[in-house]
Design a protein around this motif. Structure first.
Motif, PDB file in Angstrom:
ATOM      1  N   SER A 139      39.710  60.238  11.615  1.00 52.48           N
ATOM      2  CA  SER A 139      39.180  58.667  11.363  1.00 52.48           C
ATOM      3  C   SER A 139      38.348  58.171  12.574  1.00 52.48           C
ATOM      4  CB  SER A 139      40.258  57.857  11.021  1.00 52.48           C
ATOM      5  OG  SER A 139      41.164  57.732  12.135  1.00 52.48           O
ATOM      6  N   ALA A 140      37.804  57.228  12.551  1.00 54.50           N
ATOM      7  CA  ALA A 140      36.940  56.672  13.420  1.00 54.50           C
ATOM      8  C   ALA A 140      38.049  56.096  14.514  1.00 54.50           C
ATOM      9  CB  ALA A 140      36.111  55.421  13.125  1.00 54.50           C
ATOM     10  N   GLU A 141      39.264  55.656  14.206  1.00 52.82           N
ATOM     11  CA  GLU A 141      40.190  55.172  14.999  1.00 52.82           C
ATOM     12  C   GLU A 141      40.736  56.473  15.751  1.00 52.82           C
ATOM     13  OE1 GLU A 141      40.279  52.120  11.886  1.00 52.82           O
ATOM     14  OE2 GLU A 141      39.849  54.437  11.890  1.00 52.82           O
TER      15      GLU A 141
ATOM     16  N   ILE B 254      38.656  54.728  24.031  1.00 53.27           N
ATOM     17  CA  ILE B 254      37.597  53.783  24.067  1.00 53.27           C
ATOM     18  C   ILE B 254      38.225  52.579  23.337  1.00 53.27           C
ATOM     19  CG2 ILE B 254      35.368  52.927  22.937  1.00 53.27           C
ATOM     20  CD1 ILE B 254      34.619  55.969  23.188  1.00 53.27           C
ATOM     21  N   ALA B 255      38.269  51.382  24.065  1.00 51.37           N
ATOM     22  CA  ALA B 255      38.837  50.271  23.592  1.00 51.37           C
ATOM     23  C   ALA B 255      38.143  49.831  22.476  1.00 51.37           C
ATOM     24  CB  ALA B 255      39.075  49.360  24.846  1.00 51.37           C
ATOM     25  N   TYR B 256      38.767  49.097  21.297  1.00 52.42           N
ATOM     26  CA  TYR B 256      38.043  48.851  20.266  1.00 52.42           C
ATOM     27  C   TYR B 256      38.454  47.584  19.468  1.00 52.42           C
ATOM     28  CZ  TYR B 256      41.121  51.711  17.405  1.00 52.42           C
ATOM     29  OH  TYR B 256      42.209  52.268  16.991  1.00 52.42           O
ATOM     30  N   GLU B 257      37.654  46.882  19.032  1.00 54.13           N
ATOM     31  CA  GLU B 257      38.387  45.760  17.957  1.00 54.13           C
ATOM     32  C   GLU B 257      38.680  46.595  16.626  1.00 54.13           C
ATOM     33  OE1 GLU B 257      36.014  42.302  17.921  1.00 54.13           O
ATOM     34  OE2 GLU B 257      34.985  42.637  20.077  1.00 54.13           O
ATOM     35  N   PRO B 258      39.833  46.450  16.135  1.00 62.29           N
ATOM     36  CA  PRO B 258      40.127  47.135  14.830  1.00 62.29           C
ATOM     37  C   PRO B 258      39.212  46.497  13.766  1.00 62.29           C
ATOM     38  CG  PRO B 258      42.111  46.592  16.114  1.00 62.29           C
ATOM     39  CD  PRO B 258      41.068  46.038  16.748  1.00 62.29           C
ATOM     40  N   ALA B 259      38.989  45.201  13.729  1.00 64.10           N
ATOM     41  CA  ALA B 259      38.267  44.533  12.371  1.00 64.10           C
ATOM     42  C   ALA B 259      37.017  45.001  12.463  1.00 64.10           C
ATOM     43  CB  ALA B 259      38.145  43.161  12.915  1.00 64.10           C
ATOM     44  N   VAL B 260      36.144  45.540  13.590  1.00 66.51           N
ATOM     45  CA  VAL B 260      34.819  46.191  13.563  1.00 66.51           C
ATOM     46  C   VAL B 260      35.060  47.520  13.099  1.00 66.51           C
ATOM     47  CG1 VAL B 260      32.958  46.647  15.500  1.00 66.51           C
ATOM     48  CG2 VAL B 260      34.162  44.685  15.631  1.00 66.51           C
ATOM     49  N   VAL B 261      35.798  48.272  13.446  1.00 65.26           N
ATOM     50  CA  VAL B 261      36.040  49.573  13.071  1.00 65.26           C
ATOM     51  C   VAL B 261      36.395  49.549  11.577  1.00 65.26           C
ATOM     52  CG1 VAL B 261      37.266  51.733  13.453  1.00 65.26           C
ATOM     53  CG2 VAL B 261      36.715  50.360  15.418  1.00 65.26           C
TER      54      VAL B 261
ATOM     55  N   HIS C  15      29.922  54.096   9.388  1.00 63.90           N
ATOM     56  CA  HIS C  15      28.824  53.976  10.080  1.00 63.90           C
ATOM     57  C   HIS C  15      28.786  54.405  11.609  1.00 63.90           C
ATOM     58  CE1 HIS C  15      27.330  51.895   6.735  1.00 63.90           C
ATOM     59  NE2 HIS C  15      28.326  51.145   6.566  1.00 63.90           N
ATOM     60  N   ILE C  16      29.918  54.177  12.241  1.00 65.68           N
ATOM     61  CA  ILE C  16      30.126  54.346  13.661  1.00 65.68           C
ATOM     62  C   ILE C  16      30.120  56.075  13.824  1.00 65.68           C
ATOM     63  CG2 ILE C  16      31.702  54.465  15.578  1.00 65.68           C
ATOM     64  CD1 ILE C  16      32.471  51.480  14.599  1.00 65.68           C
ATOM     65  N   LEU C  17      30.801  56.916  12.863  1.00 63.13           N
ATOM     66  CA  LEU C  17      31.072  57.915  13.008  1.00 63.13           C
ATOM     67  C   LEU C  17      29.642  58.706  12.750  1.00 63.13           C
ATOM     68  CD1 LEU C  17      34.423  58.765  11.150  1.00 63.13           C
ATOM     69  CD2 LEU C  17      33.621  58.877  13.725  1.00 63.13           C
ATOM     70  N   GLN C  18      28.778  58.142  11.737  1.00 62.35           N
ATOM     71  CA  GLN C  18      27.596  58.856  11.417  1.00 62.35           C
ATOM     72  C   GLN C  18      26.537  58.719  12.536  1.00 62.35           C
ATOM     73  OE1 GLN C  18      26.660  60.713   8.780  1.00 62.35           O
ATOM     74  NE2 GLN C  18      24.736  61.193  10.083  1.00 62.35           N
ATOM     75  N   ARG C  19      26.455  57.450  13.261  1.00 61.91           N
ATOM     76  CA  ARG C  19      25.973  57.138  14.294  1.00 61.91           C
ATOM     77  C   ARG C  19      26.284  58.149  15.467  1.00 61.91           C
ATOM     78  NH1 ARG C  19      22.749  52.743  15.836  1.00 61.91           N
ATOM     79  NH2 ARG C  19      22.220  52.918  13.536  1.00 61.91           N
ATOM     80  N   PHE C  20      27.536  58.215  15.819  1.00 64.65           N
ATOM     81  CA  PHE C  20      27.966  59.257  16.665  1.00 64.65           C
ATOM     82  C   PHE C  20      27.438  60.752  16.298  1.00 64.65           C
ATOM     83  CE2 PHE C  20      31.524  62.039  17.866  1.00 64.65           C
ATOM     84  CZ  PHE C  20      31.599  61.838  19.324  1.00 64.65           C
ATOM     85  N   HIS C  21      27.602  60.974  15.307  1.00 62.29           N
ATOM     86  CA  HIS C  21      26.959  62.333  14.848  1.00 62.29           C
ATOM     87  C   HIS C  21      25.463  62.510  14.903  1.00 62.29           C
ATOM     88  CE1 HIS C  21      25.177  65.322  12.025  1.00 62.29           C
ATOM     89  NE2 HIS C  21      26.092  65.939  12.147  1.00 62.29           N
ATOM     90  N   ASP C  22      24.583  61.217  14.849  1.00 59.55           N
ATOM     91  CA  ASP C  22      23.228  61.279  15.072  1.00 59.55           C
ATOM     92  C   ASP C  22      23.054  61.527  16.704  1.00 59.55           C
ATOM     93  OD1 ASP C  22      22.849  60.930  12.170  1.00 59.55           O
ATOM     94  OD2 ASP C  22      22.400  58.751  12.293  1.00 59.55           O
ATOM     95  N   TYR C  23      23.836  60.753  17.121  1.00 58.57           N
ATOM     96  CA  TYR C  23      23.606  60.762  18.641  1.00 58.57           C
ATOM     97  C   TYR C  23      23.979  62.179  19.173  1.00 58.57           C
ATOM     98  CZ  TYR C  23      23.238  55.917  19.312  1.00 58.57           C
ATOM     99  OH  TYR C  23      22.807  54.421  19.228  1.00 58.57           O
ATOM    100  N   LEU C  24      24.795  62.859  18.604  1.00 59.73           N
ATOM    101  CA  LEU C  24      25.273  64.268  19.060  1.00 59.73           C
ATOM    102  C   LEU C  24      24.037  65.102  18.878  1.00 59.73           C
ATOM    103  CD1 LEU C  24      28.786  64.661  18.342  1.00 59.73           C
ATOM    104  CD2 LEU C  24      27.730  64.663  20.710  1.00 59.73           C
TER     105      LEU C  24
END
Length: 114
Positions: free
Chosen positions: A15-17, A25-32, A38-47
């Motif tokens: 999971s993203a968490e 990485i500190a994160y806001e649970p509501a944002v995640v 979307h976060i995981l896909q963007r991370f994949h795109d950056y990789l």
């Protein structure tokens, strides 16, 4: 940590968490919660944009952490519709296609003529 251990660790994250916790990485649970895919896909795109992975495991870990943090931060001040991570957000309006009825009836052997 060895390369094999790092790769095994990554394969066990689901999971993203999990990813955010693993890379500290500190994160806001509501944002995640709203943007996890979307976060995981963007991370994949950056990789995917990395030309060459570093040789050392520590450098690979740091690069992954930096890219994941950047992916997460993209959604702190924005949203999925604005970021357009997935193809569905980048598609144009639906297109209408006209197919003459005569073309369809040619494909059906017992269709009455038009």
């Amino acid at each position: 940590m060895t390369d094999d251990e790092f790769d095994l660790d990554l394969s066990e994250l689901s999971s993203a968490e999990d990813f955010l916790d693993y890379f500290a990485i500190a994160y806001e649970p509501a944002v995640v919660q709203v943007n996890r895919l979307h976060i995981l896909q963007r991370f994949h795109d950056y990789l995917e944009q990395v030309d060459e992975m570093p040789d050392s495991t520590q450098a690979r870990w740091a690069l992954h952490a930096d890219l994941l943090k950047a992916a997460y931060q993209d959604f702190l001040a924005s949203n999925a519709a604005t970021e357009k991570v997935f193809r569905v957000f980048r598609m144009n309006e639906p297109r209408s296609v006209a197919v003459p009825l005569s073309d369809l009836t040619k494909q059906v052997p017992h269709a009455p003529p038009v």
